[in-house]
Design a protein around this motif. Structure first.
Motif, PDB file in Angstrom:
ATOM      1  N   VAL A  61      10.168  -2.604  -9.016  1.00  0.00           N
ATOM      2  CA  VAL A  61       8.768  -2.839  -9.409  1.00  0.00           C
ATOM      3  C   VAL A  61       8.464  -4.338  -9.286  1.00  0.00           C
ATOM      4  N   LEU A  64       6.578  -5.908  -6.351  1.00  0.00           N
ATOM      5  CA  LEU A  64       5.142  -5.704  -6.115  1.00  0.00           C
ATOM      6  C   LEU A  64       4.273  -6.951  -6.349  1.00  0.00           C
ATOM      7  N   GLY A  67       5.099  -9.277  -3.554  1.00  0.00           N
ATOM      8  CA  GLY A  67       4.790  -8.665  -2.262  1.00  0.00           C
ATOM      9  C   GLY A  67       3.311  -8.823  -1.927  1.00  0.00           C
ATOM     10  N   ASN A  68       2.492  -8.771  -2.975  1.00  0.00           N
ATOM     11  CA  ASN A  68       1.049  -8.931  -2.781  1.00  0.00           C
ATOM     12  C   ASN A  68       0.659 -10.274  -2.186  1.00  0.00           C
ATOM     13  N   ARG A 295       0.761  -0.694 -10.848  1.00  0.00           N
ATOM     14  CA  ARG A 295       2.171  -0.800 -10.432  1.00  0.00           C
ATOM     15  C   ARG A 295       2.780   0.588 -10.204  1.00  0.00           C
ATOM     16  N   ALA A 298       1.468   2.229  -7.079  1.00  0.00           N
ATOM     17  CA  ALA A 298       2.070   1.650  -5.866  1.00  0.00           C
ATOM     18  C   ALA A 298       3.468   2.230  -5.633  1.00  0.00           C
ATOM     19  N   ARG A 299       4.240   2.393  -6.720  1.00  0.00           N
ATOM     20  CA  ARG A 299       5.599   2.930  -6.581  1.00  0.00           C
ATOM     21  C   ARG A 299       5.561   4.395  -6.124  1.00  0.00           C
TER      22      ARG A 299
END
Ligand code: BYC
Length: 327
Positions: A61, A64, A67-68, A295, A298-299
């Protein structure tokens, strides 16, 4: 696998073979590593599965928020560094899921527990990353807190977890430095850049201190985990160490900490600091963090969109098994 079920197995401990239990505790007390095929009390297996899998989820997690920012990094150099860091976090997740699997829970079960909201992951990743300076603050503070917590875990009593931590810690130390270097550059830049760095510190400081978990008196797992040498230091001890190391680093680059009670205590040889907002912490643990829903979505999306890769890998493995059987 998680707290409620763990309580049940604590009761079952009463029926563990006392001789085996005594031998196990003697090995732990002698600082021997416990390995996957060794006998271990069921509650030890479960608390390790809980901690290692939650640690793995945090790594995944944790990719994320950063990564953005890969597509928005301010230069090619910054982009390459951030990309490498986020890839490292994926690797950490893989070592940790593998270590947890040696305790008898499959990766699918662990992922399912994450996606259904049964398993926890670090509160810190439920806060939004608003500016580029947040990449500096995450590396410096979040990875800094992670190292503080993980260096002692290199001596945790379960062999596969301890060995995974060795490599993780080496990489985390690079992550911490890259974050601090971003903060240094921004503090030495324009007034606007300095302001962004200060704003990032203001937002990330308290959540970073909460990463270490609840105060020792309110930590249901610490006493037993210390006895079994799963944890080598308490939550409060590590939090204090982190404050003592981090405050001078911030001051050296002209930043101020958002805590009016933060001050050096000559007698204790440590910093005093204010009481943290534990209600906020428990709310975030319950899944009410500012970007918690985003979050998890997204996962789950990543898992669903990756189904074809898992299917292709299974088909490839089946084809090979068939060929081998026919040979
Ligand atoms: N967030 O009795 P306690 C990273 C839960 S990844 C959420 O003290 P314990 C990085 C706790 O699980 C960093 N939940 O528990 C990645 C327990 O609930 P359950 C992750 C938390 O286990 C990518 C309850 O509260 N690091 O750095 O003895 C990019 C009571 O707590 C938190 C690890 O996972 C929290 N912050 O101690 C960048 C390290 N704190 O499970 C960076 C390994 C507590 O009983 N884990 N809870 O339902 C540990 O060292 C320990 O598990 C903890 C908690 C110190 C976190």
């Amino acid at each position: 696998m998680y707290t409620t079920e763990l309580q049940k197995t604590k009761a079952v401990d009463g029926i563990e073979d006392p001789e085996k239990l005594a031998a196990f505790e003697a090995r732990v007390a002698a600082d021997e590593f416990i390995e996957p095929k060794d006998w271990m009390p069921e509650a030890y297996r479960r608390t390790l599965t809980r901690q290692i899998s939650q640690h793995a989820h945090s790594e995944i997690v944790g990719m994320l928020p950063e990564g953005n920012w890969i597509g928005r990094a301010p230069s090619l150099r910054r982009k390459a560094i951030l990309l490498a860091k986020v890839q490292d976090e994926a690797g950490h997740g893989l070592y940790l899921y593998s270590a947890a699997e040696t305790l008898g829970t499959s990766r699918e079960e662990m992922i399912e527990a994450l996606h259904s909201g049964k398993a926890k992951y670090s509160t810190i990743f439920n806060y939004p990353t608003l500016t580029w300076a947040d990449m500096g603050a995450i590396g410096w503070l979040v990875d800094g807190a992670a190292i503080m917590n993980q260096v002692p875990l290199q001596r945790t009593s379960y062999g596969p977890y301890a060995r995974a931590m060795v490599r993780v810690c080496k990489e985390e130390s690079f992550h911490q430095r890259q974050g601090y270097e971003i903060m240094m550059a921004m503090c030495a830049g324009t007034p606007e850049q300095k302001r962004m760095a200060q704003d990032a510190l203001d937002r990330w400081w308290f959540p970073s201190l909460m990463m270490f978990g609840p105060p020792d008196d309110d930590s249901p797992n610490t006493a037993q985990s210390m006895r079994w040498r799963i944890k080598r230091d308490t939550n409060d001890a590590l939090r204090q160490k982190f404050v003592d190391i981090t405050v001078p680093q911030g001051e050296a680059i002209g930043l101020t900490f958002p805590d009016p009670d933060l001050k050096w205590n000559e007698e204790r040889g440590a910093y005093d600091f204010g009481i943290l907002d534990w209600e906020e912490f428990y709310a975030v643990v319950r899944g009410e963090g500012p970007v918690a829903k985003e979050r998890m979505k997204a996962r789950r999306d990543a898992w669903e969109e990756g189904a074809w890769v898992r299917e292709a890998a299974d088909a490839y493995a089946a084809k090979h098994a068939e060929k081998k059987a026919a040979a």
